[in-house]
Structure formats: structure tokens, C-alpha cells
Design an enzyme around this catalytic site. Structure first.
Site, short mmCIF file in Angstrom:
data_model
loop_
_atom_site.label_atom_id
_atom_site.label_comp_id
_atom_site.label_asym_id
_atom_site.label_seq_id
_atom_site.Cartn_x
_atom_site.Cartn_y
_atom_site.Cartn_z
N LEU A 202 47.56 5.41 21.28
CA LEU A 202 47.04 5.10 19.95
C LEU A 202 46.74 3.61 19.94
CD1 LEU A 202 49.48 6.99 17.53
CD2 LEU A 202 47.17 7.66 18.14
N ASP A 203 45.67 3.21 19.25
CA ASP A 203 45.39 1.79 19.10
C ASP A 203 46.59 1.09 18.46
OD1 ASP A 203 42.87 2.23 20.11
OD2 ASP A 203 41.89 2.27 18.15
N LYS A 204 46.73 -0.20 18.72
CA LYS A 204 47.85 -0.97 18.19
C LYS A 204 47.97 -0.81 16.67
CE LYS A 204 49.68 -5.68 17.86
NZ LYS A 204 49.52 -7.10 18.27
#
Length: 310
Positions: free
Chosen positions: A147-149
Site C-alpha cells: 500500500l502507498d505510504k
């Protein structure tokens, strides 16, 4: 059946005549690479003894493979070891599902999944490893997907190399179903639609992606949950898993996610892209049980939805 750190299989009459290697591959889903590693470390047993892999088995034989890693740090890559001191972890991550092989957690926004050159200590895999270390367990954590940050929500991880190879196979087969909730800028007109648009690296930016003819195929499905004059709440699910796929596709159709400054979203309403991975489901590769996990909407997105009257 299993015992602590090992997975066991009792040979049936129908299996008689197969080799140890065939049983390990076909019945216990051991990959060729892992089989080599297990052989070197005496991690595969026939009736509690190290066997020749081409030995034929008979009904009633017991084959066991080690599914828990021998020691922390034996594998390279995204799996990380806990700190040496049993200190309480700085952040507690909510666990949604856990067994001997797999782990599903709710990742907070603002946390990297695994280390990069810029960020080392406070990543999801480090924090989870520290949580186990504090409880007296030495567990390797392997990220199955990312997942993106700044994306919050549910994510699947593995607790061993064996669990990782099983989950990675599910991922490659498209058997892990992931659904997201997102707030898109403006009024999305279609109640439901599919976005087919290839995605590649933006040559003008080191981390940004863009829709381009030479990109990798990317398919995003969505349906509208609610609309207001300013924004649209959508449920999104993917056929492909390209970097920034949802963010890029919604920018492509003229509705960048609220808060997504990189792709043109209004960042004055929320300090990150309004994207939450809310549901993940798969059939467990060992037990055959259907696992369904949901992550509650975080407070910043709940507040955003209320302000926008969605």
C-alpha cells in the site's frame, strides 16, 4: 495437520509410489526454490528422518516440512528482523487475522510498508516484528503486496518464507481480492464503470506514474456510493496492481482523489490522498477457509466524508 513450526502430511493409498519431492510440491505446495533451501537445512523429513528426495513413499508415511524460518535474517529482501532489545513498539498495529502462516493487519496512513533508502526504522514490517519480539516471539514479516505510504487499510503479510511463497502464488493468480474506498474530486457521472488505461513511469518525475500507450495494462472497476456537489465517494476494486493505479486512473478520467497533491487533487481538505483499503478476501492456501477482513474507515476520512456531505 501441523505441529509447532512444521507442516505434516500423511501419505494416502492413492499417493503411494510418489516421491518425497512430488508429495512436498503437490500436497504441501512447496516451491522448487524453497525445497532446495529446506533440503540444505534439513527442513524436510520422512518419518522424522532426512530423506532422499526421489525416494518413493508408501501409505502411512509421514512427510513434514519446516514452515517456520530457522532464524531471523536468513532471507534477504523485504523481510526484516526485530530490534535486539525487547522494548515496547512505538506504534501498535491492529491485527485483523493471524495464524501460523499469514497475517492481515490495518496499516495506518503515513507508514511505509517496508524499508527504503530514506526510511528504515518505523515501517510496518519493523513495527510488527517488534510487536512479536515484545511478546517473546521471533517472527519474520514478509510483505505480500503493498500500500502507498499515505494509503490506510488492510494489507496481507506472511510470517515465514513458506507463508510468503503460498501467498505470493495467490497474488500472482489474482486470487486475493482487494477493495478500496476513495473520495474523488467533482461529480463522477457514471454509477459504475471500468477504466482500461495502461500505466507507465512518468519520464518527467522520479516517482509519479501516468497513463501512456507504452505502459503496462491496468484495469480498475468502480461504483459510486454517494455524491455531493464537490466530490464522489466510490468503491473501487482492481484486476491489476500497478503502482498508484487508483490514483492515476481517477486523475485520467478527470476526478483526482481528494488530497492527492501529486495527481492534482485538492490538498486543503485532507493531508493525504483520500484512499482506504477497506476489504481483503482470499481462500487460505493451507486450510481452504475463506478469509474476509475489513478495516474500519480512519478518522480523517470519516471527517472528510462528513464535511463533504457524502
Amino acid at each position: 495437520m501441523s505441529r509447532k513450526g512444521w507442516l505434516e502430511y500423511v501419505v494416502t493409498q492413492e499417493d503411494a509410489g510418489l516421491t518425497v519431492e512430488q508429495i512436498a510440491r503437490q500436497k504441501l505446495s512447496v516451491s522448487g526454490r524453497m525445497l532446495q533451501r529446506l533440503t540444505r537445512s534439513k527442513g524436510i523429513l520422512l518419518n522424522r528422518k532426512s530423506p532422499f528426495l526421489q525416494r518413493q513413499v508408501k501409505a502411512g508415511d509421514k512427510i513434514a516440512v519446516r514452515v517456520q524460518d530457522n532464524r531471523l535474517g536468513q532471507d534477504k529482501g523485504p523481510a526484516m528482523k526485530a530490534s535486539s532489545l525487547p522494548m515496547p513498539p512505538v506504534v501498535q498495529v491492529d491485527v485483523l487475522f493471524e495464524d501460523d502462516h499469514l497475517l492481515v493487519v490495518c496499516k495506518p496512513a503515513g507508514m511505509m510498508v517496508h524499508p527504503t533508502r530514506r526510511e528504515q526504522g518505523n515501517t510496518l514490517v519493523h513495527i510488527l516484528a517488534d510487536q512479536y519480539r515484545y511478546k517473546g516471539e521471533n517472527i519474520q514479516i514478509h510483505a505480500v503486496h503493498r500500500l502507498d505510504k499515505e494509503t490506510s487499510g488492510v494489507i496481507l503479510l506472511a510470517k515465514s518464507s513458506y507463508g510468503h511463497q503460498l501467498a505470493d502464488r495467490l497474488l500472482r493468480e489474482g486470487s486475493i481480492k482487494r477493495e478500496y474506498l476513495a473520495v474523488a474530486s467533482g461529480v463522477v457521472e457514471n454509477d459504475a464503470d471500468t477504466i482500461h488505461a495502461p500505466i507507465g513511469r512518468d519520464p518527467c518525475h522520479p516517482t509519479r506514474r501516468r497513463v501512456m500507450d507504452s505502459g503496462d495494462p491496468a484495469v480498475t472497476h468502480y461504483e459510486v456510493i454517494a455524491r455531493s456537489e464537490e466530490a464522489t465517494l466510490v468503491r473501487v476494486w482492481l484486476e491489476t496492481g500497478r503502482t498508484h493505479q487508483i490514483r492515476v486512473h481517477f486523475q485520467h478520467i478527470g476526478h483526482p482523489l481528494v488530497g492527492d497533491a501529486m495527481y492534482g487533487g485538492n490538498s486543503g481538505l485532507i493531508r493525504r490522498q483520500a484512499l482506504h483499503a477497506w476489504r481483503l478476501s482470499f481462500v487460505h492456501p493451507v486450510s481452504g477457509e475463506e478469509i474476509v477482513c475489513t478495516a474500519p474507515m480512519p478518522e480523517d476520512m470519516t471527517s472528510l466524508i462528513t464535511r463533504l456531505r457524502l
